[in-house]
Design an enzyme around this catalytic site. Structure first.
Site, PDB file in Angstrom:
ATOM      1  CB  CYS A   1      -3.186   0.472  -2.180  1.00  0.00           C
ATOM      2  SG  CYS A   1      -3.265   2.274  -2.698  1.00  0.00           S
TER       3      CYS A   1
ATOM      4  CB  CYS B   1      -9.437   4.726   0.675  1.00  0.00           C
ATOM      5  SG  CYS B   1      -7.683   5.158   1.258  1.00  0.00           S
TER       6      CYS B   1
ATOM      7  CG  ASP C   1      -1.744   1.244   1.215  1.00  0.00           C
ATOM      8  OD1 ASP C   1      -2.379   1.495   0.241  1.00  0.00           O
ATOM      9  OD2 ASP C   1      -1.922   1.783   2.485  1.00  0.00           O
ATOM     10  CB  SER C   2       0.160   4.673  -0.590  1.00  0.00           C
ATOM     11  OG  SER C   2      -1.023   4.925   0.085  1.00  0.00           O
TER      12      SER C   2
ATOM     13  CG  HIS D   1      -5.011   4.868   4.409  1.00  0.00           C
ATOM     14  ND1 HIS D   1      -4.719   4.471   3.211  1.00  0.00           N
ATOM     15  CD2 HIS D   1      -3.955   5.602   4.972  1.00  0.00           C
ATOM     16  CE1 HIS D   1      -3.286   4.662   3.173  1.00  0.00           C
ATOM     17  NE2 HIS D   1      -3.117   5.240   4.374  1.00  0.00           N
TER      18      HIS D   1
ATOM     19  CD  GLU E   1      -0.085   6.519   5.936  1.00  0.00           C
ATOM     20  OE1 GLU E   1       1.240   6.738   6.186  1.00  0.00           O
ATOM     21  OE2 GLU E   1      -0.533   5.668   5.263  1.00  0.00           O
TER      22      GLU E   1
HETATM   23  N1  DGL Z   1      -4.728   3.428   0.846  1.00  0.00           N
HETATM   24  C1  DGL Z   1      -4.841   3.658  -0.446  1.00  0.00           C
HETATM   25  C2  DGL Z   1      -6.107   3.481  -1.216  1.00  0.00           C
HETATM   26  O1  DGL Z   1      -6.682   2.582  -0.826  1.00  0.00           O
HETATM   27  C3  DGL Z   1      -4.357   5.046  -0.821  1.00  0.00           C
HETATM   28  C4  DGL Z   1      -4.299   6.239   0.107  1.00  0.00           C
HETATM   29  C5  DGL Z   1      -3.490   7.267  -0.390  1.00  0.00           C
HETATM   30  O2  DGL Z   1      -2.135   6.961  -0.443  1.00  0.00           O
HETATM   31  O3  DGL Z   1      -3.803   8.425  -0.718  1.00  0.00           O
HETATM   32  O4  DGL Z   1      -6.428   4.245  -2.141  1.00  0.00           O
END
Ligand code: DGL
Length: 267
Positions: free
Chosen positions: A73, A184, A10-11, A186, A152
């Protein structure tokens, strides 16, 4: 039997929400998790740029001899899944199709909302996957970039966060959605806060569970399930320093994360 690790990336820390479900369904697997914490967030970036990062991370994981890769992600899945599959000769699983599938199975009024990053929303990847299953479903998507920053930073609750979530969700609730995709990875970390705003009449969906099921299926089909380890290994890489892997990971995975290595991945 195949004891090589599964690669998950993931990011940042969001992919841990997917990793948690993977560990539940295939607990014996060795895991390598990669968080591109030096470049997070991906969401506001051009999808072409994200694509470059994703290719580089996939190369890195392949060098570590993984047997399967999970793109934990949505933004990366939207940017690169198709091209990755054409380029790399190992199974690669994204999170958008499983999320779309779960939402379609849950909606009654055929109105699905999506909150995601700008990149994911603009790609229209959820619209495409949902309409592929049922053309008649109405999809309404909103970009919620600020939420990634909160997660984050490790801010997972509080009045300020509640206010931001509600301002993003208001237009979706007005559209009378009965199902909301957290598009997302996150966002499941703030699921409780999201549910506080949606109320009980809207089902809140994460793609993590279905994605984990896809992982299990792919391993079974490829006869690549790991044999029983006494203790499977988990190795974590990040491109930044001192991110919230330790706290978030411990809280979320329910196990200590003490094996984080910082690597610089030149693009
Ligand atoms: N967790 C990521 C997603 O599912 C990306 C969040 C990001 O880096 O902007 O899109």
């Amino acid at each position: 039997m195949d004891n090589r690790p599964i690669g998950v990336f993931d990011s940042g820390v969001g992919g841990l929400t997917v990793l948690r479900e993977i560990i539940k369904v295939v607990p014996d697997e060795n895991i390598i998790y990669f968080g591109d914490t030096a470049r997070v967030p991906y969401g506001p970036r051009d999808l072409e740029e994200v694509r470059k990062y994703v290719f580089r991370i996939t190369e890195f994981l392949c060098q570590k001899n993984v047997k399967l890769i999970v793109i934990a992600c949505n933004t990366s899945t939207a940017a690169a899944l198709k091209d990755l599959k054409k380029t790399f000769n190992i199974p690669i699983i994204g999170v958008i199709k499983p999320g779309a599938r779960t939402a379609v199975a849950n909606t009654n009024n055929m109105r699905i909302g999506v909150i995601a990053t700008k990149g994911t929303v603009e790609s229209k990847a959820y619209d495409y996957e949902i309409k592929k299953i049922d053309e008649s479903i109405n999809v309404c998507s909103i970009a919620a970039p600020k939420l990634v920053d909160y997660v984050e930073k490790g801010i997972l609750e509080g009045k300020e966060l509640d206010k931001v979530i509600c301002s993003y969700l208001k237009p979706l609730i007005k559209k009378d959605i009965d199902t909301l995709i957290m598009g997302c990875t996150h966002f499941p970390l703030i699921e409780k806060q999201i549910k506080k705003c949606t109320g009980k009449n809207i089902r809140v969906i994460s793609s993590a569970v279905e994605t984990a099921m896809d992982v299990k299926k792919a391993l079974k089909n490829g006869r690549a399930i790991a044999s029983n380890h006494s203790k499977p290994t988990r190795k974590f890489y990040e491109t930044g320093y001192g991110s919230h892997f330790f706290e978030v990971g411990k809280m979320f995975l329910g196990e200590e994360i003490n094996n984080v290595e910082s690597v610089s991945l030149e693009i």
